[in-house]
Design an enzyme around this catalytic site. Structure first.
Site, PDB file in Angstrom:
ATOM      1  N   TRP A  79       1.497   2.128  -8.725  1.00  9.87           N
ATOM      2  CA  TRP A  79       1.976   3.333  -9.431  1.00  9.87           C
ATOM      3  C   TRP A  79       3.389   3.097  -9.970  1.00  9.87           C
ATOM      4  CZ3 TRP A  79       2.862   8.615  -6.491  1.00  9.87           C
ATOM      5  CH2 TRP A  79       2.989   9.651  -7.417  1.00  9.87           C
TER       6      TRP A  79
ATOM      7  N   LYS B 248       0.789  -1.239   0.000  1.00  7.89           N
ATOM      8  CA  LYS B 248       0.000   0.000   0.000  1.00  7.89           C
ATOM      9  C   LYS B 248       0.820   1.289   0.000  1.00  7.89           C
ATOM     10  CE  LYS B 248      -3.274  -1.071  -0.732  1.00  7.89           C
ATOM     11  NZ  LYS B 248      -3.499  -1.789  -2.040  1.00  7.89           N
TER      12      LYS B 248
ATOM     13  N   GLY C 180      -5.570   7.834  -3.972  1.00 10.89           N
ATOM     14  CA  GLY C 180      -4.297   8.280  -4.544  1.00 10.89           C
ATOM     15  C   GLY C 180      -3.860   9.662  -4.102  1.00 10.89           C
TER      16      GLY C 180
ATOM     17  N   HIS D 296       7.235  -7.841  -1.897  1.00 13.36           N
ATOM     18  CA  HIS D 296       7.041  -7.190  -0.594  1.00 13.36           C
ATOM     19  C   HIS D 296       7.970  -7.815   0.451  1.00 13.36           C
ATOM     20  CE1 HIS D 296       3.663  -4.940  -2.006  1.00 13.36           C
ATOM     21  NE2 HIS D 296       2.780  -5.914  -1.995  1.00 13.36           N
TER      22      HIS D 296
ATOM     23  N   SER E   9      -4.607   3.215   3.859  1.00 15.39           N
ATOM     24  CA  SER E   9      -4.778   2.539   2.578  1.00 15.39           C
ATOM     25  C   SER E   9      -4.932   1.030   2.802  1.00 15.39           C
ATOM     26  CB  SER E   9      -3.576   2.842   1.684  1.00 15.39           C
ATOM     27  OG  SER E   9      -3.754   2.284   0.413  1.00 15.39           O
TER      28      SER E   9
HETATM   29  P1  A3P Z   1      -4.952   5.000  -1.346  1.00 20.57           P
HETATM   30  O1  A3P Z   1      -5.593   3.811  -0.722  1.00 20.57           O
HETATM   31  O2  A3P Z   1      -4.437   5.972  -0.325  1.00 20.57           O
HETATM   32  O3  A3P Z   1      -5.776   5.661  -2.371  1.00 20.57           O
HETATM   33  P2  A3P Z   1      -0.187  -0.301  -3.600  1.00 20.57           P
HETATM   34  O4  A3P Z   1      -0.159  -0.110  -5.073  1.00 20.57           O
HETATM   35  O5  A3P Z   1       1.175  -0.394  -2.984  1.00 20.57           O
HETATM   36  O6  A3P Z   1      -1.104  -1.379  -3.201  1.00 20.57           O
HETATM   37  O7  A3P Z   1      -0.745   1.062  -3.009  1.00 20.57           O
HETATM   38  C1  A3P Z   1      -2.052   1.454  -3.281  1.00 20.57           C
HETATM   39  C2  A3P Z   1      -2.183   2.937  -3.063  1.00 20.57           C
HETATM   40  O8  A3P Z   1      -1.605   3.648  -4.162  1.00 20.57           O
HETATM   41  C3  A3P Z   1      -3.631   3.354  -2.984  1.00 20.57           C
HETATM   42  O9  A3P Z   1      -3.637   4.492  -2.115  1.00 20.57           O
HETATM   43  C4  A3P Z   1      -3.901   3.726  -4.437  1.00 20.57           C
HETATM   44  O10 A3P Z   1      -5.022   4.550  -4.627  1.00 20.57           O
HETATM   45  C5  A3P Z   1      -2.616   4.447  -4.783  1.00 20.57           C
HETATM   46  N1  A3P Z   1      -2.349   4.521  -6.217  1.00 20.57           N
HETATM   47  C6  A3P Z   1      -2.594   3.583  -7.158  1.00 20.57           C
HETATM   48  N2  A3P Z   1      -2.224   4.026  -8.367  1.00 20.57           N
HETATM   49  C7  A3P Z   1      -1.731   5.271  -8.197  1.00 20.57           C
HETATM   50  C8  A3P Z   1      -1.198   6.260  -9.102  1.00 20.57           C
HETATM   51  N3  A3P Z   1      -1.117   6.034 -10.407  1.00 20.57           N
HETATM   52  N4  A3P Z   1      -0.791   7.429  -8.567  1.00 20.57           N
HETATM   53  C9  A3P Z   1      -0.878   7.659  -7.246  1.00 20.57           C
HETATM   54  N5  A3P Z   1      -1.381   6.779  -6.349  1.00 20.57           N
HETATM   55  C10 A3P Z   1      -1.799   5.599  -6.822  1.00 20.57           C
END
Ligand code: A3P
Length: 320
Positions: free
Chosen positions: A69, A64, A288, A131, A161
């Site tokens: 991204w 998370k 995000g 991870h 998150s």
């Molecule tokens: P939030 O739950 O705060 O929105 P991971 O990819 O490590 O599982 O993390 C997920 C988090 O990254 C989520 O945060 C998600 O919305 C956010 N996220 C996913 N794609 C993204 C992007 N392109 N830019 C910024 N944040 C992104």
């Protein structure tokens, strides 16, 4: 044989300390980190069998913190071409997690997808995610010249998150994971792949020791200055952006991989179960943003997490 391996692992597992986590699931403590059983077994498989190639790019992260991204960014940076048209970017028809597999959750999990080990990107680069903490995977990572990109995120946003994500996961059942309990468990390190703090410090220390090998960046830094970090990552990976064309490429990659753009692709909006996880594709895109924890955590929770963060990080020179 696999049977011996299996019974060996069961013996090991039954002697490990365990704690109940959300939805009556157990986490097992293995080499100081906490794992659900399936990821623990897969982690052991990765450590025993994964051989990184010198050209591999490994995206490492605590869950998370921006994995999805960074998967999109790394894929776009590595596979770009001079006159790229992002309308053909494979990330339009593929979810980032389907393009870039994870070692312990896909490749070496029960439902192995080892065919991905032969998937090569531009210039024969494999991009693989994990991870697994550096403290456990370090020897494997150091056994080749592969490069590691580690992303981390503010602990409070990471927790929020994770808290949302866990509620979406069917495998966790319908039990609510009370936020107060989640805060306590996060602070005590008892979350999957936790402790978050030790996870971050493991990769950070390796980056300080070997900056040519490990690139360490935060979610907030990329949000604040995405072009700068896309350029830096390109340099780090040995595929620098050059000249005016480089500036244009960077700009387009940043725009393409933005939350707004990626979260609006049909594939990423889909509530279908992902090929790689027992989760809907859209569960990897929520809000995000930086600072969303303020909408959920009360003052007491914030003070509690901040206290642990100070204690764990500040002596090391890393500040959140
Ligand atoms: P939030 O739950 O705060 O929105 P991971 O990819 O490590 O599982 O993390 C997920 C988090 O990254 C989520 O945060 C998600 O919305 C956010 N996220 C996913 N794609 C993204 C992007 N392109 N830019 C910024 N944040 C992104």
């Amino acid at each position: 044989t696999s049977l011996e391996m299996k019974s060996n692992q069961l013996v090991i597992t039954s002697s490990l300390p365990r704690e109940k986590w959300c939805a009556n699931q157990f986490l097992y403590k293995f080499q100081n980190f906490w794992f659900p059983l399936t990821y623990l077994e897969a982690t052991q498989q990765v450590v025993a069998n994964f051989k990184p190639l010198p050209k591999d790019v490994i995206l490492a992260s605590f869950p998370k913190t921006g994995t999805t991204w960074l998967k999109a960014l790394l894929h776009s940076i590595i596979n770009r071409s001079p006159k790229q048209d992002h309308n053909n970017n494979p990330l339009i028809s593929n979810h980032p997690h389907d393009l870039i597999p994870s070692l312990e959750t896909n490749l070496y999990a029960n439902t192995k997808k080892t065919e991905f080990l032969s998937v090569k990107n531009h210039k024969d680069v494999r991009i693989l995610a994990t991870h697994i903490p550096y403290q456990i995977l370090g020897d494997v990572l150091n056994s080749s010249d592969c490069k590691v990109v580690y992303v981390t995120r503010n602990p409070k946003d990471t927790l929020i998150s994770l808290w949302h994500f866990v509620q979406k996961s069917k495998s966790f059942g319908d039990d609510p994971w009370e936020l107060e309990v989640a805060v306590d468990q996060f602070c005590n390190g008892i979350v999957l792949f936790g402790s978050y703090y030790d996870h971050v410090l493991g990769y950070r220390q390796e980056c300080l020791k070997r900056p040519q090998k490990v690139f360490f960046v935060t979610y907030e830094e990329i949000k604040e200055n995405p072009k700068y970090y896309v350029r830096k990552i390109g340099e780090f990976l040995g595929c620098p952006f050059e000249g005016e064309n480089g500036d244009v490429e960077i700009e387009e990659i940043v725009k393409f991989c933005s939350f707004e753009n990626l979260s609006n692709q049909e594939m990423n909006k889909s509530s279908e179960l992902s090929n790689m996880f027992p989760l809907p594709y859209n569960s990897f895109f929520r809000k995000g943003e930086v600072g969303d924890h303020m909408n959920y955590l009360d003052d007491e929770m914030i003070q509690k997490i901040d206290g642990v963060t100070r204690e764990k990080f500040h002596g090391t020179g890393f500040v959140y």
